[in-house]
Design a protein around this motif. Structure first.
Motif, PDB file in Angstrom:
ATOM      1  N   ILE A  61       0.926  -1.159  -0.003  1.00  0.00           N
ATOM      2  CA  ILE A  61       0.090   0.018  -0.147  1.00  0.00           C
ATOM      3  C   ILE A  61       0.899   1.321  -0.079  1.00  0.00           C
ATOM      4  O   ILE A  61       0.602   2.239  -0.556  1.00  0.00           O
ATOM      5  CB  ILE A  61      -0.960  -0.020   1.245  1.00  0.00           C
ATOM      6  N   ALA A  62       1.980   1.199   0.674  1.00  0.00           N
ATOM      7  CA  ALA A  62       2.937   2.499   0.898  1.00  0.00           C
ATOM      8  C   ALA A  62       3.544   2.733  -0.435  1.00  0.00           C
ATOM      9  O   ALA A  62       3.666   3.775  -1.008  1.00  0.00           O
ATOM     10  CB  ALA A  62       3.732   2.151   1.828  1.00  0.00           C
ATOM     11  N   THR A  63       3.892   1.620  -1.249  1.00  0.00           N
ATOM     12  CA  THR A  63       4.591   1.705  -2.431  1.00  0.00           C
ATOM     13  C   THR A  63       3.557   2.303  -3.571  1.00  0.00           C
ATOM     14  O   THR A  63       3.978   3.125  -4.383  1.00  0.00           O
ATOM     15  CB  THR A  63       5.135   0.197  -3.023  1.00  0.00           C
ATOM     16  N   PHE A  64       2.459   1.803  -3.334  1.00  0.00           N
ATOM     17  CA  PHE A  64       1.401   2.224  -4.384  1.00  0.00           C
ATOM     18  C   PHE A  64       1.084   3.816  -4.151  1.00  0.00           C
ATOM     19  O   PHE A  64       0.902   4.386  -5.153  1.00  0.00           O
ATOM     20  CB  PHE A  64       0.036   1.246  -4.260  1.00  0.00           C
ATOM     21  N   ALA A  65       1.116   4.136  -2.923  1.00  0.00           N
ATOM     22  CA  ALA A  65       0.561   5.325  -2.687  1.00  0.00           C
ATOM     23  C   ALA A  65       1.641   6.429  -3.101  1.00  0.00           C
ATOM     24  O   ALA A  65       1.624   7.301  -3.557  1.00  0.00           O
ATOM     25  CB  ALA A  65       0.244   5.724  -1.186  1.00  0.00           C
ATOM     26  N   LEU A  66       2.994   6.043  -2.802  1.00  0.00           N
ATOM     27  CA  LEU A  66       4.184   6.911  -2.887  1.00  0.00           C
ATOM     28  C   LEU A  66       4.175   6.954  -4.516  1.00  0.00           C
ATOM     29  O   LEU A  66       4.849   7.983  -4.821  1.00  0.00           O
ATOM     30  CB  LEU A  66       5.225   6.409  -2.348  1.00  0.00           C
ATOM     31  N   ARG A  67       3.890   6.001  -5.186  1.00  0.00           N
ATOM     32  CA  ARG A  67       4.133   5.943  -6.754  1.00  0.00           C
ATOM     33  C   ARG A  67       2.975   7.107  -7.238  1.00  0.00           C
ATOM     34  O   ARG A  67       3.518   7.669  -8.310  1.00  0.00           O
ATOM     35  CB  ARG A  67       4.032   4.608  -7.401  1.00  0.00           C
ATOM     36  N   LEU A  68       1.878   7.011  -6.723  1.00  0.00           N
ATOM     37  CA  LEU A  68       0.661   7.821  -7.066  1.00  0.00           C
ATOM     38  C   LEU A  68       1.204   9.338  -6.779  1.00  0.00           C
ATOM     39  O   LEU A  68       1.124  10.172  -7.564  1.00  0.00           O
ATOM     40  CB  LEU A  68      -0.391   7.544  -6.610  1.00  0.00           C
ATOM     41  N   ILE A  69       1.698   9.764  -5.738  1.00  0.00           N
ATOM     42  CA  ILE A  69       2.393  10.988  -5.138  1.00  0.00           C
ATOM     43  C   ILE A  69       3.456  11.592  -6.230  1.00  0.00           C
ATOM     44  O   ILE A  69       3.459  12.474  -6.685  1.00  0.00           O
ATOM     45  CB  ILE A  69       2.848  10.999  -3.670  1.00  0.00           C
ATOM     46  N   PHE A  70       4.352  10.779  -6.428  1.00  0.00           N
ATOM     47  CA  PHE A  70       5.461  11.053  -7.314  1.00  0.00           C
ATOM     48  C   PHE A  70       4.998  11.104  -8.794  1.00  0.00           C
ATOM     49  O   PHE A  70       5.569  11.837  -9.404  1.00  0.00           O
ATOM     50  CB  PHE A  70       6.594  10.090  -7.101  1.00  0.00           C
ATOM     51  N   ARG A  71       4.243  10.246  -9.072  1.00  0.00           N
ATOM     52  CA  ARG A  71       3.612  10.580 -10.582  1.00  0.00           C
ATOM     53  C   ARG A  71       2.890  12.083 -10.691  1.00  0.00           C
ATOM     54  O   ARG A  71       3.218  12.659 -11.848  1.00  0.00           O
ATOM     55  CB  ARG A  71       2.571   9.344 -10.676  1.00  0.00           C
ATOM     56  N   SER A  72       2.163  12.354  -9.776  1.00  0.00           N
ATOM     57  CA  SER A  72       1.418  13.497  -9.612  1.00  0.00           C
ATOM     58  C   SER A  72       2.775  14.734  -9.762  1.00  0.00           C
ATOM     59  O   SER A  72       2.258  15.688 -10.329  1.00  0.00           O
ATOM     60  CB  SER A  72       0.573  13.845  -8.663  1.00  0.00           C
ATOM     61  N   PHE A  73       3.699  14.456  -9.030  1.00  0.00           N
ATOM     62  CA  PHE A  73       4.828  15.559  -9.177  1.00  0.00           C
ATOM     63  C   PHE A  73       5.275  15.877 -10.511  1.00  0.00           C
ATOM     64  O   PHE A  73       5.716  16.859 -11.030  1.00  0.00           O
ATOM     65  CB  PHE A  73       5.954  15.386  -8.112  1.00  0.00           C
TER      66      PHE A  73
END
Length: 77
Positions: A61-73
């Motif tokens: 879950i943390a990996t998925f959420a962090l990928r979404l965050i960095f993708r938005s950046f």
């Protein structure tokens, strides 16, 4: 979502000290349930397996959420 997941996995002491999971199992969460399986149900093996599954699920879950965050950046650049 990420912080909520981490909070649920890390919250044990407040539940144990304030309500002991009660009334019934109304305030019990996953770490409290693992504690009950290990020390009150004397099923150390199943509790250890549940702990490993919880850690792996939290990492996913943390990996998925962090990928979404960095993708938005990256999309803003």
């Amino acid at each position: 979502m990420l912080l909520g997941t981490i909070y649920v996995v890390n919250t044990f002491d407040q539940i144990y000290l304030m309500t002991a999971g009660g009334p019934g199992t109304a305030s019990a969460n996953l770490p409290f349930y693992i504690y009950q399986r290990a020390f009150l149900g004397f099923d150390i093996g199943q509790a250890a397996a549940m702990g490993v599954v919880v850690v792996i699920a939290t990492i996913v879950i943390a990996t998925f959420a962090l990928r979404l965050i960095f993708r938005s950046f990256d999309a803003k650049d």
